[in-house]
Design a protein around this motif. Structure first.
Motif, PDB file in Angstrom:
ATOM      1  N   VAL A   1      -2.641   7.704   3.874  1.00 13.66           N
ATOM      2  CA  VAL A   1      -2.837   6.271   3.672  1.00 13.66           C
ATOM      3  C   VAL A   1      -2.699   5.490   4.974  1.00 13.66           C
ATOM      4  O   VAL A   1      -3.582   4.720   5.342  1.00 13.66           O
ATOM      5  CB  VAL A   1      -1.844   5.723   2.613  1.00 13.66           C
ATOM      6  CG1 VAL A   1      -1.969   4.221   2.490  1.00 13.66           C
ATOM      7  CG2 VAL A   1      -2.091   6.403   1.279  1.00 13.66           C
TER       8      VAL A   1
ATOM      9  N   GLU B   1       3.942   1.324  -1.129  1.00 13.10           N
ATOM     10  CA  GLU B   1       4.597   1.379  -2.430  1.00 13.10           C
ATOM     11  C   GLU B   1       3.650   1.918  -3.492  1.00 13.10           C
ATOM     12  O   GLU B   1       4.061   2.671  -4.374  1.00 13.10           O
ATOM     13  CB  GLU B   1       5.094  -0.017  -2.822  1.00 13.10           C
ATOM     14  CG  GLU B   1       6.264  -0.469  -1.970  1.00 13.10           C
ATOM     15  CD  GLU B   1       6.725  -1.872  -2.290  1.00 13.10           C
ATOM     16  OE1 GLU B   1       7.800  -2.244  -1.834  1.00 13.10           O
ATOM     17  OE2 GLU B   1       5.999  -2.608  -2.989  1.00 13.10           O
ATOM     18  N   ALA B   2       2.383   1.540  -3.382  1.00 16.06           N
ATOM     19  CA  ALA B   2       1.388   2.038  -4.329  1.00 16.06           C
ATOM     20  C   ALA B   2       1.292   3.553  -4.221  1.00 16.06           C
ATOM     21  O   ALA B   2       1.314   4.261  -5.225  1.00 16.06           O
ATOM     22  CB  ALA B   2       0.030   1.388  -4.073  1.00 16.06           C
ATOM     23  N   ALA B   3       1.215   4.066  -2.990  1.00 16.50           N
ATOM     24  CA  ALA B   3       1.117   5.511  -2.784  1.00 16.50           C
ATOM     25  C   ALA B   3       2.349   6.203  -3.356  1.00 16.50           C
ATOM     26  O   ALA B   3       2.247   7.225  -4.041  1.00 16.50           O
ATOM     27  CB  ALA B   3       0.950   5.830  -1.299  1.00 16.50           C
ATOM     28  N   ALA B   4       3.524   5.631  -3.083  1.00 17.76           N
ATOM     29  CA  ALA B   4       4.763   6.242  -3.572  1.00 17.76           C
ATOM     30  C   ALA B   4       4.805   6.238  -5.100  1.00 17.76           C
ATOM     31  O   ALA B   4       5.196   7.221  -5.722  1.00 17.76           O
ATOM     32  CB  ALA B   4       5.975   5.502  -3.016  1.00 17.76           C
ATOM     33  N   SER B   5       4.348   5.131  -5.705  1.00 19.49           N
ATOM     34  CA  SER B   5       4.404   5.058  -7.165  1.00 19.49           C
ATOM     35  C   SER B   5       3.427   6.048  -7.799  1.00 19.49           C
ATOM     36  O   SER B   5       3.582   6.441  -8.945  1.00 19.49           O
ATOM     37  CB  SER B   5       4.106   3.637  -7.654  1.00 19.49           C
ATOM     38  OG  SER B   5       2.729   3.370  -7.595  1.00 19.49           O
ATOM     39  N   LEU B   6       2.416   6.461  -7.034  1.00 19.93           N
ATOM     40  CA  LEU B   6       1.457   7.437  -7.556  1.00 19.93           C
ATOM     41  C   LEU B   6       1.933   8.860  -7.307  1.00 19.93           C
ATOM     42  O   LEU B   6       1.219   9.822  -7.577  1.00 19.93           O
ATOM     43  CB  LEU B   6       0.084   7.223  -6.916  1.00 19.93           C
ATOM     44  CG  LEU B   6      -0.596   5.918  -7.321  1.00 19.93           C
ATOM     45  CD1 LEU B   6      -1.780   5.624  -6.432  1.00 19.93           C
ATOM     46  CD2 LEU B   6      -1.035   5.993  -8.773  1.00 19.93           C
ATOM     47  N   GLY B   7       3.125   8.990  -6.736  1.00 22.21           N
ATOM     48  CA  GLY B   7       3.712  10.320  -6.578  1.00 22.21           C
ATOM     49  C   GLY B   7       3.525  10.940  -5.210  1.00 22.21           C
ATOM     50  O   GLY B   7       3.868  12.103  -5.016  1.00 22.21           O
ATOM     51  N   ALA B   8       2.964  10.195  -4.250  1.00 19.40           N
ATOM     52  CA  ALA B   8       2.765  10.763  -2.923  1.00 19.40           C
ATOM     53  C   ALA B   8       4.115  10.881  -2.200  1.00 19.40           C
ATOM     54  O   ALA B   8       4.957  10.007  -2.317  1.00 19.40           O
ATOM     55  CB  ALA B   8       1.824   9.887  -2.110  1.00 19.40           C
TER      56      ALA B   8
ATOM     57  N   ILE C   1       0.838  -1.198   0.000  1.00 16.13           N
ATOM     58  CA  ILE C   1       0.000   0.000   0.000  1.00 16.13           C
ATOM     59  C   ILE C   1       0.873   1.247   0.000  1.00 16.13           C
ATOM     60  O   ILE C   1       0.604   2.220  -0.701  1.00 16.13           O
ATOM     61  CB  ILE C   1      -0.951  -0.035   1.211  1.00 16.13           C
ATOM     62  CG1 ILE C   1      -2.029  -1.073   0.935  1.00 16.13           C
ATOM     63  CG2 ILE C   1      -1.566   1.315   1.471  1.00 16.13           C
ATOM     64  CD1 ILE C   1      -3.037  -1.214   2.013  1.00 16.13           C
TER      65      ILE C   1
ATOM     66  N   GLN D   1       2.722  12.539   2.836  1.00 12.78           N
ATOM     67  CA  GLN D   1       1.374  12.279   2.295  1.00 12.78           C
ATOM     68  C   GLN D   1       1.004  10.822   2.452  1.00 12.78           C
ATOM     69  O   GLN D   1      -0.132  10.491   2.787  1.00 12.78           O
ATOM     70  CB  GLN D   1       1.330  12.668   0.814  1.00 12.78           C
ATOM     71  CG  GLN D   1       1.233  14.168   0.582  1.00 12.78           C
ATOM     72  CD  GLN D   1       1.390  14.508  -0.882  1.00 12.78           C
ATOM     73  OE1 GLN D   1       2.183  13.888  -1.598  1.00 12.78           O
ATOM     74  NE2 GLN D   1       0.652  15.499  -1.339  1.00 12.78           N
TER      75      GLN D   1
END
Lengths: 282, 367
Positions: A192, A176-183, A174, A187
């Motif tokens: 998250v 990693e998903a946030a980071a890959s979306l630019g967060a 989760i 943030q």
């Protein structure tokens, strides 16, 4: 996500709904409801007027303010720092981790009077830490600050122990998903992680708060127990009883019960709302 | 956007996950990384994404359109990543999940509220989930969740789409539907995509090119047709599809196994060497009589005809199992019975000699 009740039409491996339910009702009645109703009955015998008179006495009001105020502050501090402690203990591997983890439970296990005496010894004006704080004009022992400190001490395990499983459950994907979306990291944490663990954090807060409201042993040692200043509600009840004012004592107790119940109810309501969001409506 | 992976290695402690791997993915291509678990395919994908850092090496580089992105964090690479277990934010609705990547942008580059709403709605329409925008992930099926995850990854308009076993957690029927849907979607939006899978059917059906990985290395890269029919290594031969394996010997340009001899020109030495011969189940003919062509006898052990092909398991005199696929038409004509002895006529064979190049001895070869 989970169906705790399962399929009602499905046969269960373990029978016994009747006997467990019956036991639950009986147990709750004898252990919880009976004493509480006795308390309410006793204070009701006082009559509304005397009840109100007892509760609205300035000394009683001051003790309520101190008890609930210090408990709320302590629980808030615990929620914040307990989160950091739980985070460290679940996320990282380091030498001495298990020892540190075991230490969390110490405030749980120690007799509260021992904690009170220990804290007083450290924070009294001539204590280990107190002697350095005194010249700075910071008095800890025998002040509301000391009471709050004692409540922080005894409340920590509640927050840490409720948060640990929630944090361990957090899926790294989760983040990693946030980071890959630019967060950004901040943030990711606020948008998250915090919302995901909020139900557990609230539970920990509520438990620490409830414990702090009822705390007696550790507080009376570090508090000077001055009326209007550093006298907590539980102590006031004891002193009323010492003066054979049973009715007065129960009146205060009943008022505390009502306030505590109200606070827990409010926290539960918030929790329900948050949990619904976290688990996704339904 | 073209991706170039150059000399990438990665070790986790003593375990080598990638060993000097290089790969090029063309602009707009859909490439599948296929291999057994532990072959390094997911690690390679995560290194392309920036979720994992490769071991230091002077020639190591990850280039997007000839630009080295090794130093960039995952959020700065312009990649969309889809995880096997969806990794949706469970406290957010479908709409909020998809909008997340846009909402976390700095104010200067953040689209307006209306733009975000328009874009999210367009994406939800693209993944056919418009009516679910107010639901929470827990109220969706696995296939729907993965489509949300895909829409969320696409919302930031990635240059590269990376999918890590996206359908691995779904049941077979749903997986098949989503697979076809993903291919259509790719034809529509043409974003350079890398898909990790251990399901060969999925890789062969969806991808423009398949990269077959084993033991931290790439075994073969090529279009699905090529890797399937022209396997370059024994691993690829055994990994893709079903195959019968025979142990034999080579000598003087011929490979021998039991009663059978196959041409093998690359090895002309007089010294005998061990060889492995592969034959696909559909590359046999079965007859009741011997004619002049190369054949060997086998006993019918089991017949399984509930499918598009009849699958016959036979046992040779040497006790080896041979699997043969027959068309139902051919099967009906032969009327095989379990227990009878028939003659197998291989139509194609591939010979591998350790440390020598492979060679296909194909077609109507002679003994």
């Amino acid at each position: 996500m989970f169906h705790y009740l399962g399929n009602p039409n499905r046969a269960r491996v373990l029978p016994g709904f009747g006997i467990t339910m019956g036991y639950t009702v009986l147990y709750l009645s004898v252990i919880v409801l009976l004493p509480l109703s006795a308390l309410l009955l006793k204070s009701a015998g006082l009559g509304w007027e005397r009840l109100w008179q007892t509760i609205s006495h300035p000394r009683v009001l001051a003790s309520f303010k101190l008890t609930f105020g210090a408990a709320t502050i302590a629980a808030t501090i615990n929620a914040l720092f307990g989160l950091i402690v739980a985070w460290t203990l679940t996320r990282y591997k380091f030498p001495g981790k298990r020892l540190m983890d075991a230490m969390i439970d110490l405030p749980f296990a120690m007799p509260t009077a021992v904690s009170g005496i220990a804290l007083t010894a450290v924070y009294a004006p001539r204590g280990w830490i107190g002697q350095y704080l005194e010249p700075l004009g910071l008095k800890v022992a025998y002040t509301p600050l000391g009471i709050t400190l004692a409540l922080v001490f005894i409340g920590l395990p509640f927050v840490v122990r409720t948060l640990q499983p929630a944090l361990a459950d957090l899926d790294q994907e989760i983040e990693e998903a946030a980071a890959s979306l630019g967060a950004s990291r901040l943030q990711t944490f606020w948008r998250v992680i915090v919302p995901t663990i909020l139900p557990a954090l609230l539970t920990g807060f509520a438990l620490a708060l409830a414990r702090a409201i009822g705390e007696y042993g550790s507080v009376i040692f570090i508090s000077s127990n001055l009326p209007m200043k550093t006298e907590i509600a539980s102590l006031l009840i004891i002193s009323k009883l010492d003066q054979y004012d049973v009715a007065g004592a129960t009146a205060i107790a009943a008022a505390m019960l009502a306030i505590s119940f109200g606070m827990l109810l409010a926290i539960n309501a918030v929790q329900h709302f948050v949990a619904r969001r976290a688990e996704g409506g339904a | 956007m073209a991706i170039e992976v150059a000399h990438i290695s990665k070790s986790f402690g003593a375990f080598k996950a990638l060993d000097d791997v290089s790969l090029k993915v063309n602009d707009g291509e859909l490439v599948a990384l296929l291999g057994p678990s532990g072959s390094g395919k997911t690690t390679l994908l995560r290194i392309i994404a920036g979720l994992e850092t490769p071991d230091r090496h002077p020639d190591a580089a990850i280039r997007f359109q000839n630009e080295d992105v090794s130093g960039r964090a995952v959020g700065e690479r312009g990649v969309g990543f889809v995880f096997q277990h969806y990794a949706l934010f469970r406290h957010m609705t479908v709409f909020e999940n998809v909008a997340f990547g846009l909402r976390v942008r700095r104010r200067a580059t953040r689209p307006s509220k209306e733009e975000i709403r328009d874009r999210v709605e367009r994406l939800l329409a693209l993944v056919q989930l418009s009516q679910f925008s107010r639901r929470y992930p827990s109220q969706l099926s696995g296939g729907q969740r993965q489509r949300v995850a895909l829409a969320r990854a696409l919302a930031v308009e990635p240059q590269v789409l990376l999918l890590d076993e996206p359908f691995g957690a779904l049941d077979a029927k749903v997986r098949q539907g989503l697979r076809a849907w993903l291919r259509r979607l790719h034809d529509e939006i043409h974003v350079t995509s890398v898909l990790v899978t251990h399901d060969q059917e999925e890789a062969l059906e969806v991808a423009d090119r398949v990269v077959i990985m084993n033991n931290a290395k790439i075994e073969q890269v090529g279009p699905p047709d090529e890797v399937f029919h022209q396997a370059k290594t024994e691993f690829v031969m055994e990994f893709l599809g079903q195959v019968n394996v025979f142990r034999g010997r080579v000598r003087l340009g011929k490979a021998t196994l039991g009663e059978l001899t196959v041409d093998y020109p690359p090895y002309k030495d007089d010294a005998e060497r061990p060889a492995t011969v592969y034959m696909r189940p559909h590359e046999f003919r079965i007859q009741r009589h011997r004619n002049g062509q190369p054949n060997f006898a086998a006993k019918v052990a089991r017949i399984h005809s509930a499918g598009a092909l009849a699958r016959i398991l036979l046992r040779t005199n040497a006790g080896e199992d041979v699997l043969v696929d027959l068309s139902l038409e051919e099967f009906g004509r032969l009327r095989l019975r379990e227990g009878e002895t028939v003659y197998l006529y291989p139509q194609n064979a591939r010979v591998f000699v350790p440390q020598l190049a492979s060679c296909a001895a194909s077609g109507e070869y002679a003994i």
